[in-house]
Structures are given as structure tokens and as C-alpha cells.
Write a protein that holds these residues in place. Structure first.
Motif, short mmCIF file in Angstrom:
data_model
loop_
_atom_site.label_atom_id
_atom_site.label_comp_id
_atom_site.label_asym_id
_atom_site.label_seq_id
_atom_site.Cartn_x
_atom_site.Cartn_y
_atom_site.Cartn_z
N LEU A 1 91.98 28.29 34.15
CA LEU A 1 91.37 29.13 33.11
C LEU A 1 92.02 28.91 31.75
O LEU A 1 91.33 28.91 30.73
N LEU B 1 82.62 30.55 31.20
CA LEU B 1 83.10 30.91 32.55
C LEU B 1 82.06 30.62 33.63
O LEU B 1 82.36 30.70 34.81
N VAL C 1 88.13 28.38 36.33
CA VAL C 1 88.45 29.79 36.06
C VAL C 1 89.63 30.27 36.91
O VAL C 1 89.84 31.47 37.10
N ALA D 1 89.73 36.19 34.10
CA ALA D 1 88.31 35.90 34.29
C ALA D 1 87.63 37.05 35.03
O ALA D 1 86.50 37.45 34.70
#
Lengths: 142, 142, 142, 142
Positions: free
Chosen positions: C15, D19, D41, D52
Motif C-alpha cells: 500500500l 485501491l 493494498v 486501506a
């Protein structure tokens, strides 16, 4: 005169009297409140109840915010979060509230709570609180 | 027998007695605690102090967690967050705690707090609490 | 060697790469992570999304905790709370994580997040996080 | 038409696209957003990063609030707290946001986040968010 303003308001907080809490220090953006642990404020294992710790920490954080509000503006706690880091036990519990950021509508304050024992202070809780600034609502001043 | 276990522990929480709080209901994963607003639990505008609201909500959430713990296991509040949605005023303040998820080390509970007035209930606060499960630590049982 | 340990772990956080976040500084109990605002991390009004702000703040707070853990011990975020104080906009977003208290089971960290614009820093968010220390669970190291 | 309003706003949230999050359902006071776990993510152990998870939960909670706001009123997240109950892993991550109480200035929403695996849902996170209602501020609509 933040001191007189905060003192007058504090003396109207019945809960603080009930808990035996005392207003110890007031500066611009800073307020200290202390509590002596007694069975009257305990939880089931004899420590000071998280609710009592939260109450003095919330008052310290809220009054710190009030010190930076113009006269006639009150504050109400919109939310707070408290992390309890160690059992609250000792001779005195001291909550120190500070303004982190004062905004037009919302103010963020925080409070560190310490247990004092034998002259030593130990951090036992940390609170962050969002205060809503209240203007012109009947009965919500200081 | 969650009821007896919770009742015995609750009766040792000096703060609950001091606040005038009563244990009203105990079921598996659920606990209800009530408080009658008086000047002794007030903040400066006459509402019930956020700290007193938080105290009964925290106890309700914590005892809800305790109902699902095996005998000999205690719980301590690691942290909680409370959103205060409306001034706490009315004939009674009722906190209803529920377990959201019980884990091996940590348990998440929540509590909704209502103000009762003229037979009507209004949601005034919402709390989420993380409880730490405590096994084999002296004095921290139930 | 906190630096190498944190860098290796950070590089495995997919991420952070996706958000364009960079590990800027690592000290004992302190970690700084920065992010450049782009449309890829925005919310609907063009500011950096609260979720992206929270992600870098959570990583900074969590890695600050990891710097004080013995080798072989990992951390997982049990909960965090973030107050968003001003819209996240500027040339850079910088999250600075610090350990508040490291415990046996739980560690409390906090992170302040700043927006940098024209050489000036403005506090835009404040996070507190509870990390659970993890020992001997497969795959949860560093 | 809450659906069209939320869809248009959601499509402007660059972070949701980044995302891989999808808007799945919109009702009055309720919004569902889903995410497929990928390395893009992840955190360092391969689970979906808490940031996330928080991002989709915050968007779900915020958009749930927006569905009950009059046209021309926007919302900004003032603060949120998330409890992470289990590692975020599975075929899909689904966040369901609901309004708890809509106020004049502040709205409280919550979101439950589930991991879906083999047709089963498991609660992995719980978020509460305070949204500030925004009227008449340029660029902060929907």
C-alpha cells in the motif's frame, strides 16, 4: 482572566465535587485537575475506575479549550477517546489538558493522566477530545 | 450464572455507588446500567457530565465482555471512545453494553446510552471499548 | 539497526508503494513517512483522502512501535483514532510517529501529520494507535 | 436520487480507484463499498493494510452520512476510530456504512467491515466516524 472563568465553571461541575477532584492549575491553553484515589471512585479491583480517570481527563481537556475561547463562547465535548496504559493507583491522579488545535467550530485537546507515588509520576492514560464551540445557545456558556 | 458474577463485581465498583448507578439487566453478552441525573453527576450547564456518561457506558461495555469470559478471567479497559450526540438530560440515563467480538487477548464491546424522558428514549451517546482479557494476575478477577 | 529492519518491512507494504509514500526517517521510537498529494490519493474535493492520511499515520505510528520491539516480535494495529484538523493539501504530507508507551502486550503510539506548503508546516491530523505485540505467530514478524 | 449523487462523488475519489474499491450499494443512510485484496493494498505480512481497510470504511461511513444531507451540503470527516478485529484477508473486503445520528453540525456514522471467504463473512473491523456537515464552502459539495 482565564483562571476566574475556569474556576467558576469548574465549581458548577457537580461531578468534580462528587469525585473529590480539584482544579490545580490554569494557563492559556492548559488546565490541570487532580484526584485522590479513594474507594468512592474505584472499580472492582480497587484501582481508580476508568470512568473517573476519563472524567477528570475530559474536564482538563475541555477546560483547556475553554481558556482559548472568547467570552460568551462555551464548549461541549463531542467525543473523546482514552487509552488506559496502566492501573490507576497511587497517592494522586493528575490530569493535564492541553489544546492541540483550536478551530472555528471544533477544537482538539488532549490530556495526559499521571499517577503520583512516592514523588514519582507515571503516565497511566492519554485522552484526545473534540470539543464543539458553542455560541449563543442558552445556558451553554463557559 | 453471569448475573451473580456481574452483580458481585458491580457492587465492588465504588464509583457506581458514588454515581448512584444501578445494574439493571445482565444477559450473556449484554449488560444494562442506569443512572438518575442529579446535581452530583452534572457538568457546568446542568447536564450529566460526559465523564459520568462514559463511566456507566464503560462499565456496561466491560461487564458485557465479562459475561462471556470463563470463570477466573477478568477484563480491564485498554481504551474506549465515546461520541456524545446530545446533552445528557432526562429522568434516567440508560447504558446498554454489548459484545461485538470476543477474542483471545482483546474483546471489543460497545454501549449505546439513552436518555429517558416521558417514556421516550433518545440516543445520547455511543461508546466502543477494547477490553484486555486478564488471566492469572493477582487481584484482577471478575 | 532499527533502520534496516524498518526499511525492509516498509518495502513489503504494497500500500505504501501504491500511495507513493516514502520512509524518510527512522530513530529509536520515531518514524517519519511522507506522501506527495496527487489525484491518485484524493477524495472528492481534491484533498488527500482521510484514508490515505490515516494509512501513512498508522504506518508511522506502527513502525515507531516496531523500533522498540525485540527482534522476532512483530506488531499489528489493534485500533487507531485519527482527528482530521484541516484539509490535507500542499506539496507534501508528512506523518511523524512516536511511541507514547511500550507495554508487554500493547503499545501506544501517536502520529502528527503535517501539510508542507512554501516551506511552512501545518498540523492537519493527529492519530493515536494501539499496537498489539505479536510473538511467535507465523508470518507476523517485523 | 442518493445513488447518482453518491456515484458521482465516489468516482471523483481518486483513492478509491487507486485501491480498486467499488461502490456496491447505496440506500438512504446506508452505503456499501468493496475491495479485492491484492499486493497493491497490503501491509508487510500480506494482509490488507489497516489504512486501506480504514479508507473504504471511512468512505462508506461518510457517504452514508451524505445520503441524508440536503442537496448542496457536503460532509468532511472530522475524526474516526477503527478497531481491527482480525487480519484482513479473503476474496473480498466489504465495508457497510450506516448513519447512527444525523445532527445539524455533526453526524455520527459507523461502518462494519467484513472479509468474505468461501461464501462466509467474518467481521474484521468496526469504525465510528464523526462527519462535519459543510454548507456554503466552495468546492466542498457532495
Amino acid at each position: 482572566m482565564p483562571l476566574a472563568r475556569i474556576q467558576q465553571s469548574f465549581s458548577r461541575q457537580g461531578l468534580m465535587t462528587t469525585l473529590g477532584a480539584r482544579l490545580e492549575k490554569v494557563e492559556l491553553g492548559f488546565v490541570e485537575i487532580a484526584l485522590v484515589p479513594t474507594p468512592a471512585v474505584s472499580q472492582q479491583h480497587g484501582f481508580v475506575h476508568a470512568g473517573a480517570v476519563a472524567a477528570v481527563a475530559d474536564s482538563a481537556a475541555g477546560y483547556a479549550a475553554l481558556t482559548v475561547m472568547p467570552e460568551g463562547t462555551g464548549v461541549l465535548t463531542a467525543e473523546f477517546k482514552i487509552n488506559l496504559l496502566a492501573p490507576a493507583a497511587g497517592e494522586r491522579i493528575v490530569a493535564r489538558g492541553r489544546v492541540v488545535k483550536a478551530g472555528r467550530t471544533l477544537t482538539l485537546s488532549q490530556a495526559d493522566v499521571f499517577a503520583v507515588k512516592g514523588g514519582e509520576e507515571k503516565l497511566i492514560a492519554h485522552l484526545t477530545a473534540t470539543l464543539m464551540n458553542i455560541v449563543g445557545r442558552d445556558g451553554v456558556v463557559d
